[in-house]
Motif scaffolding. Sequence first.
Motif, PDB file in Angstrom:
ATOM      1  N   CYS A  57       0.808  -1.195  -0.207  1.00 15.65           N
ATOM      2  CA  CYS A  57      -0.397   0.405   0.277  1.00 15.65           C
ATOM      3  C   CYS A  57       0.682   1.178   0.231  1.00 15.65           C
ATOM      4  CB  CYS A  57      -1.106   0.039   1.594  1.00 15.65           C
ATOM      5  SG  CYS A  57      -2.299   1.297   1.046  1.00 15.65           S
ATOM      6  N   GLY A  58       0.869   1.976  -1.811  1.00 11.84           N
ATOM      7  CA  GLY A  58       1.352   2.785  -1.187  1.00 11.84           C
ATOM      8  C   GLY A  58       1.215   4.308  -0.538  1.00 11.84           C
ATOM      9  N   CYS A  59      -0.406   4.241  -0.055  1.00 13.44           N
ATOM     10  CA  CYS A  59      -0.957   5.468   0.580  1.00 13.44           C
ATOM     11  C   CYS A  59      -0.489   5.307   1.992  1.00 13.44           C
ATOM     12  CB  CYS A  59      -2.379   5.468   0.249  1.00 13.44           C
ATOM     13  SG  CYS A  59      -3.163   4.235   0.910  1.00 13.44           S
ATOM     14  N   CYS A  60       0.168   4.011   2.339  1.00 16.83           N
ATOM     15  CA  CYS A  60      -0.225   3.835   3.768  1.00 16.83           C
ATOM     16  C   CYS A  60       1.621   4.349   4.467  1.00 16.83           C
ATOM     17  CB  CYS A  60       0.138   2.666   4.042  1.00 16.83           C
ATOM     18  SG  CYS A  60      -1.601   1.932   4.136  1.00 16.83           S
ATOM     19  N   ASP A  61       2.976   4.370   3.500  1.00 16.34           N
ATOM     20  CA  ASP A  61       3.481   5.194   3.411  1.00 16.34           C
ATOM     21  C   ASP A  61       3.846   6.365   3.068  1.00 16.34           C
ATOM     22  OD1 ASP A  61       5.071   2.512   4.085  1.00 16.34           O
ATOM     23  OD2 ASP A  61       5.562   2.201   1.617  1.00 16.34           O
ATOM     24  N   ALA A  62       2.467   6.896   1.823  1.00 22.46           N
ATOM     25  CA  ALA A  62       3.110   8.395   2.690  1.00 22.46           C
ATOM     26  C   ALA A  62       2.154   8.826   3.462  1.00 22.46           C
ATOM     27  CB  ALA A  62       2.153   9.092   1.172  1.00 22.46           C
ATOM     28  N   TYR A  63       1.037   8.080   4.367  1.00 21.43           N
ATOM     29  CA  TYR A  63       0.927   8.636   4.680  1.00 21.43           C
ATOM     30  C   TYR A  63       1.627   8.356   6.676  1.00 21.43           C
ATOM     31  CZ  TYR A  63      -2.194   8.967   9.437  1.00 21.43           C
ATOM     32  OH  TYR A  63      -2.568   9.503  10.580  1.00 21.43           O
ATOM     33  N   ALA A  64       3.173   7.587   6.999  1.00 17.13           N
ATOM     34  CA  ALA A  64       3.475   7.264   7.265  1.00 17.13           C
ATOM     35  C   ALA A  64       4.938   8.729   7.325  1.00 17.13           C
ATOM     36  CB  ALA A  64       4.170   6.131   7.381  1.00 17.13           C
ATOM     37  N   ASP A  65       4.894   8.792   5.984  1.00 18.42           N
ATOM     38  CA  ASP A  65       6.238  10.387   5.697  1.00 18.42           C
ATOM     39  C   ASP A  65       5.348  11.023   6.334  1.00 18.42           C
ATOM     40  OD1 ASP A  65       7.145   8.566   4.981  1.00 18.42           O
ATOM     41  OD2 ASP A  65       7.136   8.512   2.451  1.00 18.42           O
ATOM     42  N   TYR A  66       4.209  11.355   5.833  1.00 23.32           N
ATOM     43  CA  TYR A  66       3.175  12.325   6.643  1.00 23.32           C
ATOM     44  C   TYR A  66       3.101  12.700   8.506  1.00 23.32           C
ATOM     45  CZ  TYR A  66      -1.157  14.759   7.689  1.00 23.32           C
ATOM     46  OH  TYR A  66      -1.915  15.212   8.346  1.00 23.32           O
ATOM     47  N   ALA A  67       2.828  11.343   8.768  1.00 20.28           N
ATOM     48  CA  ALA A  67       2.689  11.548   9.831  1.00 20.28           C
ATOM     49  C   ALA A  67       4.364  11.838  11.345  1.00 20.28           C
ATOM     50  CB  ALA A  67       2.478  10.184  10.777  1.00 20.28           C
ATOM     51  N   ALA A  93     -16.387  -3.394  11.707  1.00 19.39           N
ATOM     52  CA  ALA A  93     -16.158  -3.853  10.072  1.00 19.39           C
ATOM     53  C   ALA A  93     -16.418  -2.864   8.847  1.00 19.39           C
ATOM     54  CB  ALA A  93     -16.867  -5.267   9.833  1.00 19.39           C
ATOM     55  N   GLN A  94     -18.093  -2.459   8.948  1.00 17.85           N
ATOM     56  CA  GLN A  94     -17.778  -1.173   8.241  1.00 17.85           C
ATOM     57  C   GLN A  94     -17.737   0.359   8.245  1.00 17.85           C
ATOM     58  OE1 GLN A  94     -19.398  -2.007  10.562  1.00 17.85           O
ATOM     59  NE2 GLN A  94     -20.826  -0.802  11.223  1.00 17.85           N
ATOM     60  N   GLY A  95     -16.028   0.657   9.369  1.00 16.64           N
ATOM     61  CA  GLY A  95     -15.501   1.451   9.344  1.00 16.64           C
ATOM     62  C   GLY A  95     -14.083   1.424   9.184  1.00 16.64           C
ATOM     63  N   LEU A  96     -13.307   0.627   8.551  1.00 17.00           N
ATOM     64  CA  LEU A  96     -11.910  -0.202   8.587  1.00 17.00           C
ATOM     65  C   LEU A  96     -12.268   1.218   7.367  1.00 17.00           C
ATOM     66  CD1 LEU A  96     -12.068  -3.719   8.102  1.00 17.00           C
ATOM     67  CD2 LEU A  96     -11.061  -2.508   9.899  1.00 17.00           C
ATOM     68  N   GLY A  97     -10.439   1.698   7.494  1.00 14.03           N
ATOM     69  CA  GLY A  97      -9.560   2.234   6.862  1.00 14.03           C
ATOM     70  C   GLY A  97      -8.248   2.060   6.238  1.00 14.03           C
ATOM     71  N   GLY A 110      -7.199   4.329   9.713  1.00 12.04           N
ATOM     72  CA  GLY A 110      -7.914   5.157   8.639  1.00 12.04           C
ATOM     73  C   GLY A 110      -6.146   6.019   8.059  1.00 12.04           C
ATOM     74  N   LEU A 111      -6.596   6.971   7.301  1.00  6.70           N
ATOM     75  CA  LEU A 111      -5.630   8.433   7.002  1.00  6.70           C
ATOM     76  C   LEU A 111      -5.999   9.204   7.746  1.00  6.70           C
ATOM     77  CD1 LEU A 111      -5.839   7.274   3.310  1.00  6.70           C
ATOM     78  CD2 LEU A 111      -3.899   7.228   4.753  1.00  6.70           C
ATOM     79  N   VAL A 112      -6.340   9.466   9.031  1.00  7.31           N
ATOM     80  CA  VAL A 112      -6.748  10.232   9.709  1.00  7.31           C
ATOM     81  C   VAL A 112      -5.499  11.694  10.189  1.00  7.31           C
ATOM     82  CG1 VAL A 112      -8.210  11.389  12.386  1.00  7.31           C
ATOM     83  CG2 VAL A 112      -8.083   8.995  11.045  1.00  7.31           C
ATOM     84  N   PRO A 113      -6.152  12.625  10.193  1.00 10.44           N
ATOM     85  CA  PRO A 113      -5.376  13.928   9.952  1.00 10.44           C
ATOM     86  C   PRO A 113      -3.988  14.295  11.840  1.00 10.44           C
ATOM     87  CG  PRO A 113      -7.195  14.290   8.892  1.00 10.44           C
ATOM     88  CD  PRO A 113      -7.384  13.425   9.970  1.00 10.44           C
ATOM     89  N   GLY A 134     -12.658   3.797   4.854  1.00 13.29           N
ATOM     90  CA  GLY A 134     -12.024   3.676   3.131  1.00 13.29           C
ATOM     91  C   GLY A 134     -10.710   4.889   3.094  1.00 13.29           C
ATOM     92  N   MET A 135     -10.590   5.032   1.868  1.00 13.10           N
ATOM     93  CA  MET A 135      -9.289   6.347   1.044  1.00 13.10           C
ATOM     94  C   MET A 135     -10.049   7.598   0.573  1.00 13.10           C
ATOM     95  SD  MET A 135      -7.498   2.903   0.154  1.00 13.10           S
ATOM     96  CE  MET A 135      -6.365   3.327  -0.455  1.00 13.10           C
ATOM     97  N   PRO A 136     -10.566   8.264   1.314  1.00 16.48           N
ATOM     98  CA  PRO A 136     -11.321   9.024   0.861  1.00 16.48           C
ATOM     99  C   PRO A 136      -9.358   9.776   0.076  1.00 16.48           C
ATOM    100  CG  PRO A 136     -11.556   9.587   3.187  1.00 16.48           C
ATOM    101  CD  PRO A 136     -10.954   8.279   3.274  1.00 16.48           C
ATOM    102  N   SER A 137     -10.156  10.137  -1.043  1.00 14.88           N
ATOM    103  CA  SER A 137      -9.096  11.422  -2.030  1.00 14.88           C
ATOM    104  C   SER A 137      -8.448  12.525  -1.139  1.00 14.88           C
ATOM    105  CB  SER A 137      -9.315  11.232  -3.148  1.00 14.88           C
ATOM    106  OG  SER A 137     -10.366  12.489  -3.387  1.00 14.88           O
ATOM    107  N   ASN A 138      -9.228  13.376  -0.212  1.00 15.10           N
ATOM    108  CA  ASN A 138      -8.764  14.391   0.107  1.00 15.10           C
ATOM    109  C   ASN A 138      -7.912  13.986   1.833  1.00 15.10           C
ATOM    110  OD1 ASN A 138     -10.944  14.089   0.964  1.00 15.10           O
ATOM    111  ND2 ASN A 138     -11.257  15.468   2.178  1.00 15.10           N
ATOM    112  N   ALA A 139      -7.869  12.963   1.697  1.00 18.66           N
ATOM    113  CA  ALA A 139      -7.139  12.824   3.075  1.00 18.66           C
ATOM    114  C   ALA A 139      -5.395  12.391   3.148  1.00 18.66           C
ATOM    115  CB  ALA A 139      -7.439  10.963   4.264  1.00 18.66           C
ATOM    116  N   PRO A 140      -4.737  12.842   4.030  1.00 14.76           N
ATOM    117  CA  PRO A 140      -3.425  12.954   4.145  1.00 14.76           C
ATOM    118  C   PRO A 140      -3.143  11.010   3.595  1.00 14.76           C
ATOM    119  CG  PRO A 140      -4.019  13.763   6.145  1.00 14.76           C
ATOM    120  CD  PRO A 140      -5.350  12.780   5.342  1.00 14.76           C
ATOM    121  N   GLY A 141      -1.937  11.053   2.649  1.00 17.48           N
ATOM    122  CA  GLY A 141      -1.625  10.172   1.732  1.00 17.48           C
ATOM    123  C   GLY A 141      -2.659   9.979   0.502  1.00 17.48           C
TER     124      GLY A 141
END
Length: 165
Positions: A57-67, A93-97, A110-113, A134-141
């Motif tokens: 997951c590339g967005c998870c790496d981008a999020y970790a970098d952001y953090a 289960a219906q709220g997984l990030g 998930g990609l919480v600011p 989910g993976m909202p397009s406007n979230a960090p990462g």
Amino acid sequence: MTNKFTLGATVALTVAGIASFAAFGIAESDSTPVSDTLTAATIPADQQMTIWRDPSCGCCDAYADYAEENGYHVTRIDDRDFDQRSVEAGVPAQGLGCHLAEVDGYYVSGLVPVEIIQRLTSERPDVTGITLPGMPSNAPGMAGKSGTLKTYAFGEDGVNVYSNE
């Protein structure tokens, strides 16, 4: 007398030289930067973050970098079953990030600011954690940067909106 003094000085200089060389050799062989030697004991709990994520997951790496850019010391753990770990931690289960993190005793799914995480760890509500489903397009990462993100708190009292920013 001069010979004894010269011999004593030579021995003292030799011992000092060996000690200096040994210390220099130790310092040179330990190439770990000081910043990498930080331990859990030296980093405040609200600045430590462990992320369980799918290794592809590339967005998870981008999020970790952001953090990290925002002051967190991030430990990344490859875990293809992070979703199962998330449900076991109490994330609905219906709220997984897209990954699961732990910060100062709270779960963050998930990609919480970081501003919302900082509010969580400073306010310390009686919840298990928060999730940005989910993976909202406007979230960090992710690529986008504007728009509202709805974050939910979860715990023994169920699921409630924590932030809608």
